[in-house]
Design a protein around this motif. Structure first.
Motif, PDB file in Angstrom:
ATOM      1  N   GLU A  16       0.839  -1.210   0.000  1.00  0.00           N
ATOM      2  CA  GLU A  16       0.000   0.000   0.000  1.00  0.00           C
ATOM      3  C   GLU A  16       0.869   1.254   0.000  1.00  0.00           C
ATOM      4  O   GLU A  16       0.558   2.232  -0.677  1.00  0.00           O
ATOM      5  N   GLY A  17       1.955   1.226   0.779  1.00  0.00           N
ATOM      6  CA  GLY A  17       2.840   2.393   0.814  1.00  0.00           C
ATOM      7  C   GLY A  17       3.508   2.629  -0.527  1.00  0.00           C
ATOM      8  O   GLY A  17       3.641   3.788  -0.972  1.00  0.00           O
ATOM      9  N   LEU A  18       3.924   1.552  -1.205  1.00  0.00           N
ATOM     10  CA  LEU A  18       4.546   1.693  -2.525  1.00  0.00           C
ATOM     11  C   LEU A  18       3.567   2.316  -3.519  1.00  0.00           C
ATOM     12  O   LEU A  18       3.921   3.247  -4.253  1.00  0.00           O
ATOM     13  N   LEU A  19       2.338   1.807  -3.540  1.00  0.00           N
ATOM     14  CA  LEU A  19       1.344   2.332  -4.480  1.00  0.00           C
ATOM     15  C   LEU A  19       0.983   3.779  -4.154  1.00  0.00           C
ATOM     16  O   LEU A  19       0.644   4.557  -5.050  1.00  0.00           O
ATOM     17  N   LEU A  20       1.025   4.139  -2.883  1.00  0.00           N
ATOM     18  CA  LEU A  20       0.633   5.489  -2.486  1.00  0.00           C
ATOM     19  C   LEU A  20       1.675   6.532  -2.892  1.00  0.00           C
ATOM     20  O   LEU A  20       1.325   7.642  -3.323  1.00  0.00           O
ATOM     21  N   TRP A  21       2.954   6.187  -2.795  1.00  0.00           N
ATOM     22  CA  TRP A  21       3.994   7.199  -2.973  1.00  0.00           C
ATOM     23  C   TRP A  21       4.757   7.100  -4.299  1.00  0.00           C
ATOM     24  O   TRP A  21       5.499   8.026  -4.640  1.00  0.00           O
ATOM     25  N   VAL A  22       4.580   6.016  -5.049  1.00  0.00           N
ATOM     26  CA  VAL A  22       5.390   5.855  -6.256  1.00  0.00           C
ATOM     27  C   VAL A  22       5.125   6.963  -7.269  1.00  0.00           C
ATOM     28  O   VAL A  22       6.055   7.460  -7.939  1.00  0.00           O
ATOM     29  N   ALA A  23       3.860   7.393  -7.418  1.00  0.00           N
ATOM     30  CA  ALA A  23       3.549   8.446  -8.391  1.00  0.00           C
ATOM     31  C   ALA A  23       4.234   9.753  -8.022  1.00  0.00           C
ATOM     32  O   ALA A  23       4.772  10.461  -8.888  1.00  0.00           O
ATOM     33  N   TRP A  24       4.229  10.077  -6.718  1.00  0.00           N
ATOM     34  CA  TRP A  24       4.866  11.330  -6.285  1.00  0.00           C
ATOM     35  C   TRP A  24       6.376  11.275  -6.500  1.00  0.00           C
ATOM     36  O   TRP A  24       6.981  12.268  -6.938  1.00  0.00           O
ATOM     37  N   VAL A  25       6.964  10.145  -6.200  1.00  0.00           N
ATOM     38  CA  VAL A  25       8.414  10.012  -6.361  1.00  0.00           C
ATOM     39  C   VAL A  25       8.812  10.121  -7.832  1.00  0.00           C
ATOM     40  O   VAL A  25       9.761  10.844  -8.188  1.00  0.00           O
ATOM     41  N   LEU A  26       8.085   9.427  -8.696  1.00  0.00           N
ATOM     42  CA  LEU A  26       8.423   9.452 -10.123  1.00  0.00           C
ATOM     43  C   LEU A  26       8.167  10.824 -10.730  1.00  0.00           C
ATOM     44  O   LEU A  26       8.953  11.288 -11.580  1.00  0.00           O
ATOM     45  N   LEU A  27       7.072  11.500 -10.332  1.00  0.00           N
ATOM     46  CA  LEU A  27       6.798  12.843 -10.850  1.00  0.00           C
ATOM     47  C   LEU A  27       7.881  13.819 -10.393  1.00  0.00           C
ATOM     48  O   LEU A  27       8.368  14.651 -11.187  1.00  0.00           O
ATOM     49  N   ALA A  28       8.269  13.721  -9.121  1.00  0.00           N
ATOM     50  CA  ALA A  28       9.317  14.609  -8.619  1.00  0.00           C
ATOM     51  C   ALA A  28      10.647  14.322  -9.306  1.00  0.00           C
ATOM     52  O   ALA A  28      11.380  15.263  -9.678  1.00  0.00           O
ATOM     53  N   LEU A  29      10.967  13.051  -9.498  1.00  0.00           N
ATOM     54  CA  LEU A  29      12.232  12.688 -10.150  1.00  0.00           C
ATOM     55  C   LEU A  29      12.266  13.204 -11.584  1.00  0.00           C
ATOM     56  O   LEU A  29      13.281  13.794 -12.024  1.00  0.00           O
ATOM     57  N   ALA A  30      11.178  13.007 -12.322  1.00  0.00           N
ATOM     58  CA  ALA A  30      11.136  13.486 -13.706  1.00  0.00           C
ATOM     59  C   ALA A  30      11.246  15.007 -13.770  1.00  0.00           C
ATOM     60  O   ALA A  30      11.929  15.568 -14.654  1.00  0.00           O
ATOM     61  N   SER A  31      10.588  15.700 -12.836  1.00  0.00           N
ATOM     62  CA  SER A  31      10.634  17.172 -12.826  1.00  0.00           C
ATOM     63  C   SER A  31      12.039  17.673 -12.524  1.00  0.00           C
ATOM     64  O   SER A  31      12.510  18.647 -13.131  1.00  0.00           O
ATOM     65  N   VAL A  32      12.725  16.994 -11.593  1.00  0.00           N
ATOM     66  CA  VAL A  32      14.088  17.403 -11.255  1.00  0.00           C
ATOM     67  C   VAL A  32      15.013  17.185 -12.455  1.00  0.00           C
ATOM     68  O   VAL A  32      15.856  18.051 -12.781  1.00  0.00           O
ATOM     69  N   VAL A  33      14.870  16.037 -13.113  1.00  0.00           N
ATOM     70  CA  VAL A  33      15.705  15.772 -14.299  1.00  0.00           C
ATOM     71  C   VAL A  33      15.450  16.815 -15.375  1.00  0.00           C
ATOM     72  O   VAL A  33      16.381  17.322 -16.025  1.00  0.00           O
ATOM     73  N   PHE A  34      14.175  17.167 -15.598  1.00  0.00           N
ATOM     74  CA  PHE A  34      13.836  18.183 -16.595  1.00  0.00           C
ATOM     75  C   PHE A  34      14.446  19.526 -16.220  1.00  0.00           C
ATOM     76  O   PHE A  34      15.010  20.237 -17.094  1.00  0.00           O
ATOM     77  N   ALA A  35      14.366  19.909 -14.939  1.00  0.00           N
ATOM     78  CA  ALA A  35      14.937  21.181 -14.494  1.00  0.00           C
ATOM     79  C   ALA A  35      16.448  21.190 -14.669  1.00  0.00           C
ATOM     80  O   ALA A  35      17.036  22.207 -15.088  1.00  0.00           O
ATOM     81  N   VAL A  36      17.098  20.070 -14.367  1.00  0.00           N
ATOM     82  CA  VAL A  36      18.558  19.993 -14.524  1.00  0.00           C
ATOM     83  C   VAL A  36      18.935  20.116 -16.001  1.00  0.00           C
ATOM     84  O   VAL A  36      19.905  20.790 -16.359  1.00  0.00           O
ATOM     85  N   ARG A  37      18.166  19.483 -16.865  1.00  0.00           N
ATOM     86  CA  ARG A  37      18.451  19.563 -18.296  1.00  0.00           C
ATOM     87  C   ARG A  37      18.286  20.991 -18.809  1.00  0.00           C
ATOM     88  O   ARG A  37      19.061  21.461 -19.660  1.00  0.00           O
ATOM     89  N   LEU A  38      17.282  21.699 -18.306  1.00  0.00           N
ATOM     90  CA  LEU A  38      17.118  23.104 -18.705  1.00  0.00           C
ATOM     91  C   LEU A  38      18.290  23.941 -18.208  1.00  0.00           C
ATOM     92  O   LEU A  38      18.813  24.806 -18.927  1.00  0.00           O
TER      93      LEU A  38
END
Length: 414
Positions: A16-38
């Motif tokens: 349940e914890g994995l399903l609850l937080w995985v979307a937030w972790v992946l969205l934050a990770l993708a956003s950070v990578v995008f910001a670093v690339r910019l």
């Protein structure tokens, strides 16, 4: 009955914890990578691109919060509008990937959130669509798409769908089985608690019934002995008052005195029977040892006393009843058994207290329903227990009483 929440570290809680937080972790990770690339110039900075990405990230966060996180924390199964949530998530993720490849990480959320769809078949279809989007979007950015590219992408989609889908199905089945087991354990525990409460209630009711029977017995005994004796005293005194012959009057008075003394002896005997003196200043094990020692000295027959288990302070009603059973059993041995030795065992268990009196006497033949044995049965049943008698000619006699544990503290609480 609704099962209790799983404890920390339980497989269901981890899932349940994995399903609850995985979307937030992946969205934050993708956003950070995008910001670093910019920031590093790995991708061209354009205000409209950054603003669009920020808007889509905010929309995705709002969707995840209202469409998944809140319903999950409220325990809603299945979640409302699950299909709409899932495919909106894929649309937003695809839009972000079209802006920048960094957000392909966020699309992996679809593999995890496919479980919220109506059935495992729908979840498998959701995994297939997610894999199709993840592997299909990169093809759209190529100038030309060959058959080999399509075949390779199709193979990846099928392998991903099969592998992740199998894992999803196995995981869901395992979690479901674990939830059923927890629910069964909760029901069994509730049944045990209920049975324990009913058992305690029955013991209290049996004790109250025993008290009522004992009061009735005392009332009958007083009526048949003391009251009748006093009535006789009054009758003799009235006759003495009306007698004309002094000798007759004296005889009547003497008869009244004899009746009064007899009634006084009966009253003392009844009061003594209410509480054995051996229990006045000692617990049941010590009282039984004292009883056995006195009986052995009086009758010349050795008595072996054994106490097993951890002694507890029982209800006075249990102490008195077990003591009286021992007293009556030893009295019967002295009167009828012609035994050479006697064994008395008191065993304390978690739920019951067992009392055994065995002798090596001549035993009994036929029904064991004499007054003393019947009195013992009634006394034990009056406190919710059971009495068993085993005897054969030449083999001695064994009397076993089993009563439920009712401590003095529990009796006060009830």
């Amino acid at each position: 009955m609704r099962p209790q929440p799983a404890p920390p570290g339980h497989p269901a809680r981890l899932w349940e914890g994995l399903l609850l937080w995985v979307a937030w972790v992946l969205l934050a990770l993708a956003s950070v990578v995008f910001a670093v690339r910019l920031a590093t110039g790995a991708t061209t900075f354009e205000p409209w691109r950054a603003l669009t990405a920020l808007t889509l990230v905010g929309a995705s966060a709002a969707l995840i919060y209202w469409g998944h996180t809140c319903p999950t924390m409220r325990g809603e199964q299945p979640r409302p509008n699950a299909v709409g949530y899932f495919f909106t998530l894929l649309v937003l993720g695809s839009s972000l990937v079209l802006l920048d490849d960094s957000f392909v990480v966020f699309l992996i959320t679809g593999f995890f959130h496919a479980h919220i769809l109506a059935s495992w078949r729908a979840g498998l279809f959701g995994i297939f669509v997610t894999s199709f989007v993840i592997n299909g979007i990169p093809l759209l950015g190529r100038p030309t798409i060959s058959t080999q590219d399509v075949a390779f992408a199709g193979m990846i989609i099928l392998v991903q769908t099969a592998a992740i889908g199998a894992g999803l199905v196995i995981t869901l089945q395992a979690v479901k089985a674990e939830e059923k087991r927890d629910e069964l354990v909760a029901r069994l525990q509730a049944a045990l608690d209920e049975n324990a409460g009913l058992h305690a209630q029955l013991v209290v009711q049996a004790r109250e019934a025993g008290v009522h029977d004992e009061r009735g017995r005392l009332a009958r005994e007083i009526h048949d002995t003391i009251a009748q004796g006093l009535a006789g005293v009054i009758t003799q005194l009235h006759a003495a008052q009306g007698a004309r012959d002094p000798q007759d009057s004296t005889a009547r008075v003497e008869s009244a005195l004899l009746l009064a003394k007899s009634s006084l002896d009966e009253a003392r005997r009844s009061v003594k029977a209410l509480q054995p003196r051996e229990l006045g200043h000692a617990q049941l094990p010590e009282a039984l040892r004292t009883l056995a020692a006195t009986w052995q000295e009086t009758n010349g027959v050795p008595v072996h006393v054994e106490i097993t288990g951890e002694p507890v302070t029982l209800s006075p009603a249990l102490d008195v009843s077990l003591f009286r059973v021992s007293q009556e059993a030893l009295t019967n041995v002295a009167k009828h058994a012609q035994a050479s030795r006697v064994a008395l065992t008191l065993s304390y268990g978690d739920q019951d207290v067992l009392l055994d009196i065995r002798d090596d006497g001549r035993g009994m033949h036929g029904p064991t329903n004499g007054f003393g044995l019947t009195s013992m049965r009634q006394r034990v049943r009056g406190i919710g227990g059971d009495l068993a008698i085993e005897s054969e000619l030449g083999e001695g006699t064994a009397i076993s009483a089993s009563v439920p544990v009712l401590t003095a503290t529990a009796e006060v609480a009830s």
